[in-house]
Design a protein around this motif. Sequence first.
Motif, PDB file in Angstrom:
ATOM      1  N   ARG A 191       2.044   0.300  -3.092  1.00 47.30           N
ATOM      2  CA  ARG A 191       1.096  -0.350  -2.170  1.00 47.30           C
ATOM      3  C   ARG A 191      -0.228   0.417  -2.122  1.00 47.30           C
ATOM      4  N   GLU A 195      -3.937  -0.859  -3.323  1.00 45.14           N
ATOM      5  CA  GLU A 195      -5.056  -0.852  -2.371  1.00 45.14           C
ATOM      6  C   GLU A 195      -6.303  -0.237  -3.001  1.00 45.14           C
ATOM      7  N   LEU A 221       4.765  -7.544  -4.043  1.00 50.60           N
ATOM      8  CA  LEU A 221       3.466  -6.874  -4.183  1.00 50.60           C
ATOM      9  C   LEU A 221       2.736  -7.338  -5.444  1.00 50.60           C
TER      10      LEU A 221
END
Length: 317
Positions: A191, A195, A221
């Motif tokens: 994650r 980002e 994801l």
Amino acid sequence: MYRGNNKICVDCGSQYCPCHLAYTGDCIKCSLIRGEKTCDCAWQGICVYNEVQHSNEKLVNERKEYSCDILEKSEIAEDLFLVKIKIPKNLAKHLCSPGAYVLLKSKNRESAIFNTPISVMNVDAENSILEVVIKQVGIKTKTLLNFEDAIVKGPYFNGIFGVDKICKIKNSNCLVGLSGLSQVNSINVVRKLLENKNTVEVFINKNSIILEEVTEKLNNLGVNIHIIDIEEDKNFILDYIKRNNVSLVYSGGYNNFNKYMKELVDSVNKEIELAIANNNLICCGEGICGACTVNLNGERVKSCKAQINSRNLLDIL
């Protein structure tokens, strides 16, 4: 005698700094506090020496214990349980960091000797729900799984060596290799990489347990997942690293797996950043008990708080 040599302390500069180690002359970062003559702290956003010198009452902001409800327990493999825990909102936001873990114990156990370090698998920050995977192996985990509530202490952050590399890398190609129960901490890693606008490809070793709970979240994801045999498919992995000019590899597996991944990466380019799961024994999480201490080229390093160069650690294992 342990000397810091510019090692990174995951708590330095945080709300948990200065910690107890600073007031006993054992600070991981500050050479002056340890009694040395020169400063070699490699600035981490705070002068720990200054903070200690100007603290009249030697106050330490300790991590809190929270009484939490266990919302769900489900056996996902033999003696392996997925546990969902309702936690305070202020704790949930901190547990989204790569390498985050907590200490858990059953509510009927007052003594800290029952604390069990458990890696964060996932946090639903909006609903403040912590998801962890617990293997039932002894008195600590057995008693924990027998109750409908738990004591959660945290947050702790040193579940991964190379956290700074994971958090800083941007707009690059990254590879995540996983094997065994260490795969649970990959969600926060992937994650964070996404980002920061990185491309992430995941390789999971089929010779160990594969957790559907992990693969499902990774699929959500939007990353590609390859189920591979780490040895038979090594050329496939090497080719991917070379063709895609991979800049960072995270190896989330047992020590032998991490060593094998290091050998693969180094055969391509030793300049590729390498981060690995912290598989060392952790007990108190504060650098006090000494259970996590490793001898790194003659230095005694508290691996529950100090960030260690992944390659240097794997070379001594």
